[in-house]
Design a protein around this motif. Structure first.
Motif, mmCIF file in Angstrom:
data_model
loop_
_atom_site.group_PDB
_atom_site.id
_atom_site.type_symbol
_atom_site.label_atom_id
_atom_site.label_comp_id
_atom_site.label_asym_id
_atom_site.label_seq_id
_atom_site.Cartn_x
_atom_site.Cartn_y
_atom_site.Cartn_z
ATOM 1 N N LEU A 15 0.821 -1.208 0.000
ATOM 2 C CA LEU A 15 0.000 0.000 0.000
ATOM 3 C C LEU A 15 0.856 1.260 0.000
ATOM 4 C CD1 LEU A 15 -2.752 -1.113 2.535
ATOM 5 C CD2 LEU A 15 -2.902 -1.038 0.046
ATOM 6 N N ALA A 16 2.103 1.125 0.486
ATOM 7 C CA ALA A 16 3.028 2.258 0.470
ATOM 8 C C ALA A 16 3.738 2.396 -0.869
ATOM 9 C CB ALA A 16 4.057 2.107 1.591
ATOM 10 N N GLY A 17 3.477 1.461 -1.773
ATOM 11 C CA GLY A 17 4.089 1.515 -3.095
ATOM 12 C C GLY A 17 5.468 0.904 -3.174
ATOM 13 N N LEU A 18 5.890 0.202 -2.120
ATOM 14 C CA LEU A 18 7.224 -0.399 -2.109
ATOM 15 C C LEU A 18 7.222 -1.835 -2.618
ATOM 16 C CD1 LEU A 18 8.447 0.934 1.352
ATOM 17 C CD2 LEU A 18 9.033 1.802 -0.925
ATOM 18 N N LYS A 19 6.030 -2.409 -2.766
ATOM 19 C CA LYS A 19 5.884 -3.756 -3.291
ATOM 20 C C LYS A 19 4.691 -3.790 -4.226
ATOM 21 C CE LYS A 19 7.851 -7.317 -0.302
ATOM 22 N NZ LYS A 19 7.527 -8.484 0.544
ATOM 23 N N PHE A 20 4.742 -4.721 -5.182
ATOM 24 C CA PHE A 20 3.631 -4.866 -6.126
ATOM 25 C C PHE A 20 2.493 -5.646 -5.478
ATOM 26 C CE2 PHE A 20 1.414 -7.537 -9.234
ATOM 27 C CZ PHE A 20 0.831 -6.545 -10.005
ATOM 28 N N VAL A 21 1.291 -5.119 -5.531
ATOM 29 C CA VAL A 21 0.104 -5.832 -5.075
ATOM 30 C C VAL A 21 -0.978 -5.663 -6.128
ATOM 31 C CG1 VAL A 21 0.543 -5.685 -2.595
ATOM 32 C CG2 VAL A 21 -0.616 -3.808 -3.738
ATOM 33 N N LEU A 22 -1.771 -6.706 -6.334
ATOM 34 C CA LEU A 22 -2.826 -6.641 -7.337
ATOM 35 C C LEU A 22 -3.893 -5.621 -6.945
ATOM 36 C CD1 LEU A 22 -3.270 -10.435 -8.169
ATOM 37 C CD2 LEU A 22 -2.195 -8.678 -9.592
ATOM 38 N N MET A 64 12.192 -11.367 6.092
ATOM 39 C CA MET A 64 12.392 -11.579 4.669
ATOM 40 C C MET A 64 11.426 -10.744 3.836
ATOM 41 S SD MET A 64 14.960 -13.457 4.479
ATOM 42 C CE MET A 64 15.952 -14.589 5.451
ATOM 43 N N ALA A 65 10.240 -10.494 4.377
ATOM 44 C CA ALA A 65 9.272 -9.654 3.666
ATOM 45 C C ALA A 65 9.807 -8.238 3.479
ATOM 46 C CB ALA A 65 7.951 -9.624 4.429
ATOM 47 N N ILE A 66 10.573 -7.772 4.447
ATOM 48 C CA ILE A 66 11.174 -6.435 4.349
ATOM 49 C C ILE A 66 12.373 -6.456 3.409
ATOM 50 C CG2 ILE A 66 12.333 -4.601 5.641
ATOM 51 C CD1 ILE A 66 10.674 -5.459 8.080
ATOM 52 N N ILE A 67 13.215 -7.478 3.548
ATOM 53 C CA ILE A 67 14.408 -7.583 2.708
ATOM 54 C C ILE A 67 14.039 -7.684 1.239
ATOM 55 C CG2 ILE A 67 16.392 -9.062 2.141
ATOM 56 C CD1 ILE A 67 16.620 -9.733 5.086
ATOM 57 N N ALA A 68 12.885 -8.289 0.956
ATOM 58 C CA ALA A 68 12.465 -8.518 -0.433
ATOM 59 C C ALA A 68 12.278 -7.238 -1.232
ATOM 60 C CB ALA A 68 11.167 -9.331 -0.453
ATOM 61 N N ILE A 69 12.134 -6.086 -0.556
ATOM 62 C CA ILE A 69 11.924 -4.841 -1.293
ATOM 63 C C ILE A 69 13.231 -4.297 -1.876
ATOM 64 C CG2 ILE A 69 9.975 -4.251 0.189
ATOM 65 C CD1 ILE A 69 11.729 -2.151 1.539
ATOM 66 N N ILE A 70 14.373 -4.851 -1.447
ATOM 67 C CA ILE A 70 15.661 -4.386 -1.971
ATOM 68 C C ILE A 70 15.825 -4.905 -3.392
ATOM 69 C CG2 ILE A 70 18.164 -4.379 -1.640
ATOM 70 C CD1 ILE A 70 17.678 -5.015 1.301
ATOM 71 N N PRO A 71 15.991 -4.032 -4.366
ATOM 72 C CA PRO A 71 16.115 -4.483 -5.758
ATOM 73 C C PRO A 71 17.338 -5.382 -5.959
ATOM 74 C CG PRO A 71 15.730 -2.110 -5.635
ATOM 75 C CD PRO A 71 16.039 -2.565 -4.249
ATOM 76 N N TYR A 72 17.162 -6.454 -6.688
ATOM 77 C CA TYR A 72 18.224 -7.366 -7.100
ATOM 78 C C TYR A 72 18.919 -8.046 -5.915
ATOM 79 C CZ TYR A 72 17.475 -4.753 -11.391
ATOM 80 O OH TYR A 72 16.903 -4.166 -12.474
ATOM 81 N N ALA A 73 19.534 -7.276 -5.021
ATOM 82 C CA ALA A 73 20.275 -7.860 -3.905
ATOM 83 C C ALA A 73 19.354 -8.513 -2.886
ATOM 84 C CB ALA A 73 21.134 -6.797 -3.222
ATOM 85 N N GLY A 74 18.075 -8.139 -2.886
ATOM 86 C CA GLY A 74 17.136 -8.701 -1.931
ATOM 87 C C GLY A 74 17.035 -10.205 -2.025
ATOM 88 N N LEU A 75 16.959 -10.719 -3.248
ATOM 89 C CA LEU A 75 16.859 -12.164 -3.457
ATOM 90 C C LEU A 75 18.094 -12.873 -2.914
ATOM 91 C CD1 LEU A 75 15.462 -14.647 -4.664
ATOM 92 C CD2 LEU A 75 16.611 -14.127 -6.829
ATOM 93 N N LEU A 76 19.264 -12.331 -3.203
ATOM 94 C CA LEU A 76 20.514 -12.928 -2.725
ATOM 95 C C LEU A 76 20.566 -12.933 -1.202
ATOM 96 C CD1 LEU A 76 23.332 -14.071 -3.226
ATOM 97 C CD2 LEU A 76 24.176 -11.727 -3.424
ATOM 98 N N LEU A 77 20.186 -11.824 -0.578
ATOM 99 C CA LEU A 77 20.202 -11.738 0.881
ATOM 100 C C LEU A 77 19.209 -12.709 1.507
ATOM 101 C CD1 LEU A 77 20.420 -7.852 1.332
ATOM 102 C CD2 LEU A 77 22.229 -9.525 1.759
ATOM 103 N N MET A 78 18.048 -12.849 0.904
ATOM 104 C CA MET A 78 17.033 -13.763 1.431
ATOM 105 C C MET A 78 17.518 -15.207 1.391
ATOM 106 S SD MET A 78 13.625 -12.085 -0.295
ATOM 107 C CE MET A 78 12.605 -13.506 0.090
ATOM 108 N N ILE A 79 18.045 -15.622 0.252
ATOM 109 C CA ILE A 79 18.509 -17.008 0.118
ATOM 110 C C ILE A 79 19.708 -17.274 1.010
ATOM 111 C CG2 ILE A 79 19.541 -18.665 -1.491
ATOM 112 C CD1 ILE A 79 17.737 -17.512 -3.655
#
Length: 216
Positions: A58-65, A122-137
């Motif tokens: 809702l804050a525009g930091l993640k895609f929601v339908l 992880m829900a917060i980390i996921a908003i980091i572009p590109y590096a978010g996926l690496l950090l999560m895994i």
């Protein structure tokens, strides 16, 4: 966590300890004692993660339908996680057994359930572009290694080898899915532009026809 049954009041403390002191947490974790407490804990962590996702969306930091879908996720995600937890624990049980663990399925389930404390983070980390996926895994891999060593008494070198390979595979799959998603998004945007152009052309044609009709 050392008490049997469901202790909702202690869940926040359990989550914080699981995230901030994972080695001590999994070393001291009660390996048996029922599925109820861990199941409720996992569902609550999923609900918190869904709330975080909704707020970020809702804050525009993640895609929601839609706003409705974001809110519905608070109910749907815990139910999905409740079912997936048993399946995931079964897969991990087999992996840990092949690695030499002597612990029962219940212990694998409890590890899986308490690892869900990472979900809001992880829900917060996921908003980091590109590096978010690496950090999560990398984060999930590290915590699974800790659970392997401290709870299942598996050698650290073996744990890093197995979960390192699984983490690398997950990273490759995630990168591939990301490229596919972006390609699909670009294709969809192009199709929308083409449809808009076609609609505009049809509108102009209709206007031209309407202008010519009185003259005939």
């Amino acid at each position: 966590m050392n008490k049997q049954g469901i202790d909702v009041a202690a869940m926040a403390q359990t989550a914080v300890k699981g995230v901030t002191s994972p080695a001590a947490f999994f070393r001291e974790m009660q390996k048996t004692g029922g599925f109820g407490g861990p199941l409720v804990f996992m569902m609550i962590m999923a609900a918190v993660a869904a709330i975080v996702n909704a707020v970020l969306g809702l804050a525009g930091l993640k895609f929601v339908l839609s706003t409705g879908m974001a809110i519905a996720g608070v109910i749907i995600l815990p139910l999905i996680v409740a079912v997936a937890g048993f399946i995931g624990a079964a897969i991990l049980f087999v992996i840990w057994k092949l690695m030499g663990s002597q612990e029962p399925y219940e212990t694998s389930y409890r590890c899986t359930a308490y690892l869900s404390a990472l979900m809001p983070v992880m829900a917060i980390i996921a908003i980091i572009p590109y590096a978010g996926l690496l950090l999560m895994i990398a984060g999930w891999t590290w915590f699974y290694v800790i659970a392997s060593v401290e709870t299942h008494k598996i050698a650290a070198q073996r744990a890093w080898l197995v979960f390192g390979i699984l983490g690398a595979a997950a990273l490759l799959i995630g990168i591939g899915a990301g490229f596919a998603s972006r390609a699909l998004q670009n294709t969809s945007e192009q199709q929308i532009k083409e449809m808009q152009k076609t609609s505009e052309s049809m509108r102009k044609a209709m206007e031209d026809m309407q202008k010519r009709m009185p003259k005939q």
